[in-house]
Design a protein around this motif. Structure first.
Motif, PDB file in Angstrom:
ATOM      1  N   GLY A 103      -0.847   3.326   7.627  1.00  0.00           N
ATOM      2  CA  GLY A 103      -1.365   3.050   8.966  1.00  0.00           C
ATOM      3  C   GLY A 103      -2.832   2.691   9.046  1.00  0.00           C
ATOM      4  O   GLY A 103      -3.372   2.552  10.150  1.00  0.00           O
ATOM      5  N   ALA A 104      -3.492   2.514   7.905  1.00  0.00           N
ATOM      6  CA  ALA A 104      -4.918   2.179   7.931  1.00  0.00           C
ATOM      7  C   ALA A 104      -5.124   0.676   8.074  1.00  0.00           C
ATOM      8  O   ALA A 104      -4.264  -0.130   7.705  1.00  0.00           O
ATOM      9  N   VAL A 105      -6.287   0.306   8.584  1.00  0.00           N
ATOM     10  CA  VAL A 105      -6.718  -1.090   8.601  1.00  0.00           C
ATOM     11  C   VAL A 105      -7.290  -1.399   7.221  1.00  0.00           C
ATOM     12  O   VAL A 105      -8.130  -0.661   6.707  1.00  0.00           O
ATOM     13  N   VAL A 106      -6.832  -2.469   6.593  1.00  0.00           N
ATOM     14  CA  VAL A 106      -7.275  -2.830   5.250  1.00  0.00           C
ATOM     15  C   VAL A 106      -8.104  -4.107   5.313  1.00  0.00           C
ATOM     16  O   VAL A 106      -7.705  -5.092   5.926  1.00  0.00           O
ATOM     17  N   VAL A 107      -9.270  -4.072   4.657  1.00  0.00           N
ATOM     18  CA  VAL A 107     -10.165  -5.226   4.608  1.00  0.00           C
ATOM     19  C   VAL A 107     -10.542  -5.468   3.152  1.00  0.00           C
ATOM     20  O   VAL A 107     -10.954  -4.540   2.457  1.00  0.00           O
ATOM     21  N   GLN A 108     -10.388  -6.717   2.680  1.00  0.00           N
ATOM     22  CA  GLN A 108     -10.861  -7.020   1.334  1.00  0.00           C
ATOM     23  C   GLN A 108     -12.367  -7.238   1.391  1.00  0.00           C
ATOM     24  O   GLN A 108     -12.856  -8.053   2.170  1.00  0.00           O
ATOM     25  N   ILE A 136     -14.047   5.693   7.431  1.00  0.00           N
ATOM     26  CA  ILE A 136     -14.105   4.462   6.650  1.00  0.00           C
ATOM     27  C   ILE A 136     -14.296   4.830   5.191  1.00  0.00           C
ATOM     28  O   ILE A 136     -14.938   5.834   4.866  1.00  0.00           O
ATOM     29  N   ALA A 137     -13.700   4.042   4.317  1.00  0.00           N
ATOM     30  CA  ALA A 137     -13.821   4.314   2.878  1.00  0.00           C
ATOM     31  C   ALA A 137     -13.678   3.018   2.109  1.00  0.00           C
ATOM     32  O   ALA A 137     -13.061   2.057   2.584  1.00  0.00           O
ATOM     33  N   GLU A 191     -10.177   2.939   8.267  1.00  0.00           N
ATOM     34  CA  GLU A 191     -10.429   1.561   7.862  1.00  0.00           C
ATOM     35  C   GLU A 191     -10.835   1.602   6.383  1.00  0.00           C
ATOM     36  O   GLU A 191     -11.788   2.294   6.013  1.00  0.00           O
ATOM     37  N   ILE A 192     -10.085   0.882   5.559  1.00  0.00           N
ATOM     38  CA  ILE A 192     -10.275   0.951   4.112  1.00  0.00           C
ATOM     39  C   ILE A 192     -10.676  -0.417   3.572  1.00  0.00           C
ATOM     40  O   ILE A 192      -9.980  -1.418   3.797  1.00  0.00           O
ATOM     41  N   TYR A 193     -11.777  -0.452   2.831  1.00  0.00           N
ATOM     42  CA  TYR A 193     -12.239  -1.671   2.175  1.00  0.00           C
ATOM     43  C   TYR A 193     -11.802  -1.641   0.714  1.00  0.00           C
ATOM     44  O   TYR A 193     -12.073  -0.676  -0.010  1.00  0.00           O
ATOM     45  N   VAL A 194     -11.112  -2.689   0.280  1.00  0.00           N
ATOM     46  CA  VAL A 194     -10.611  -2.764  -1.089  1.00  0.00           C
ATOM     47  C   VAL A 194     -11.177  -4.003  -1.779  1.00  0.00           C
ATOM     48  O   VAL A 194     -11.421  -5.025  -1.135  1.00  0.00           O
ATOM     49  N   PRO A 195     -11.391  -3.932  -3.094  1.00  0.00           N
ATOM     50  CA  PRO A 195     -11.832  -5.113  -3.835  1.00  0.00           C
ATOM     51  C   PRO A 195     -10.654  -5.986  -4.233  1.00  0.00           C
ATOM     52  O   PRO A 195      -9.494  -5.562  -4.162  1.00  0.00           O
ATOM     53  N   ALA A 196     -10.953  -7.180  -4.697  1.00  0.00           N
ATOM     54  CA  ALA A 196      -9.906  -8.122  -5.095  1.00  0.00           C
ATOM     55  C   ALA A 196      -9.085  -7.611  -6.271  1.00  0.00           C
ATOM     56  O   ALA A 196      -7.929  -8.014  -6.446  1.00  0.00           O
ATOM     57  N   ILE A 197      -9.651  -6.712  -7.098  1.00  0.00           N
ATOM     58  CA  ILE A 197      -8.929  -6.214  -8.272  1.00  0.00           C
ATOM     59  C   ILE A 197      -7.877  -5.166  -7.927  1.00  0.00           C
ATOM     60  O   ILE A 197      -7.109  -4.756  -8.798  1.00  0.00           O
ATOM     61  N   SER A 198      -7.819  -4.733  -6.684  1.00  0.00           N
ATOM     62  CA  SER A 198      -6.843  -3.703  -6.307  1.00  0.00           C
ATOM     63  C   SER A 198      -5.415  -4.206  -6.493  1.00  0.00           C
ATOM     64  O   SER A 198      -5.085  -5.345  -6.152  1.00  0.00           O
ATOM     65  N   ALA A 199      -4.565  -3.337  -7.029  1.00  0.00           N
ATOM     66  CA  ALA A 199      -3.167  -3.700  -7.237  1.00  0.00           C
ATOM     67  C   ALA A 199      -2.471  -3.884  -5.891  1.00  0.00           C
ATOM     68  O   ALA A 199      -2.669  -3.088  -4.973  1.00  0.00           O
TER      69      ALA A 199
END
Length: 310
Positions: A112-117, A70-71, A93-101
């Protein structure tokens, strides 16, 4: 403390999985710089940035089980972890903020990763990822404050030195500090002068050096998705503090100009964070001393090419 032997070990470990990226020697007239310059084109790295080095070094030493890794990431670290995990057969599993492009988020998904805002900023995404890690037992891969990650990023400095001997100054963009921390560890005790470059909207290391230690800093501007850490890492700070000779800030307009110069002169597409180091040289935010032999790291290219070319 990360040392040259750690970085040598990392280089051997990750060699089958990454690219030895090229350097490009350019005279003054090519980019309009005040001196000749050597660019290291790390935007050509697998996953589109230097981050793949640290991600592979961390994952190759991890013992990720069924829960995987996880990252949290503004985009480039997530793309790198997703790429490395996919190559090694590990769930990510990758957590991204709303500012991510959007282009960076798409790249993470394509790997292939699971992406979660997970919030508006990187700091909020990281907090959400840590809560999830506690639930699942996944292995965390920190974007910049982890020894394995710093050692992997330090291999950039090792390559640059091998391919361009005789450089006196190296300009490096700073976000959370994993890249410049690893590079500083490689050049510790040498004559190399490492110059830190940050956007005016993300003065993380600049503020830390002024305060005498990591402190919270503003996050905003053109390069916030890649250089928008709230504070520099605790592992990199003592390394960088002792090696970095200059820390300068550049405006967004200078970063945009650097992106366009890289395209028109070299046909190289760099994201804002990837062009930030060059912006210091082009804008005069950092002036090379007489006789300097200058290297500049173009550290990432994960952006919509139309935003640069158009």
């Amino acid at each position: 403390m990360i040392t040259r032997p750690h970085i040598e070990e990392a280089a051997r470990r990750i060699a089958p999985h990454i690219r030895h990226t090229p350097v490009l020697q350019l005279p003054v007239q090519a980019l309009g710089t005040p001196c000749d310059v050597v660019l290291k084109l790390e935007q050509m790295q697998v996953s589109g940035s230097f981050k793949a080095r640290g991600a592979f070094n961390a994952l190759l030493q991890s013992r990720a089980g069924e829960a995987g890794v996880i990252a949290a990431s503004g985009g480039n670290h997530g793309a790198a972890v997703a790429h490395a995990a996919g190559a090694l057969g590990i769930r990510a599993e990758i957590y991204v903020p709303a500012i991510s492009a959007p282009s960076k988020v798409a790249r993470i998904r394509e790997a292939g990763a699971v992406v979660v805002q997970g919030g508006a900023t990187y700091a909020e995404a990281f907090a959400a990822s840590e809560a999830r890690r506690a639930e699942t037992g996944a292995v965390s891969v920190h974007a910049y404050d982890q020894e394995e990650v710093l050692a992997g990023q330090g291999t950039v400095g090792r390559e640059f030195e091998a391919d361009s001997p005789g450089l006196t100054h190296l300009l490096v963009a700073v976000g959370g500090g994993g890249l410049i921390g690893g590079i500083s560890a490689w050049f510790a005790g040498t004559a190399m002068r490492v110059v830190a470059v940050e956007p005016e909207g993300c003065p993380t290391l600049h503020d830390a050096l002024r305060a005498g230690g990591p402190v919270d800093a503003p996050v905003g501007g053109l390069a916030a998705d890649s250089l928008g850490a709230r504070r520099v890492g605790s592992l990199m700070y003592p390394i960088a503090r002792d090696v970095i000779r200059d820390a300068v800030l550049v405006p967004d307009a200078a970063i945009r100009e650097a992106q366009q110069r890289l395209w028109t002169a070299c046909r190289a597409v760099a994201e804002p964070g990837g062009a930030t180091a060059l912006a210091a040289l082009l804008s005069g935010a950092w002036v090379p001393p007489e006789g300097a032999r200058v290297g500049v790291l173009v550290c990432g290219g994960n952006c919509d090419p139309g935003s640069v070319v158009g």
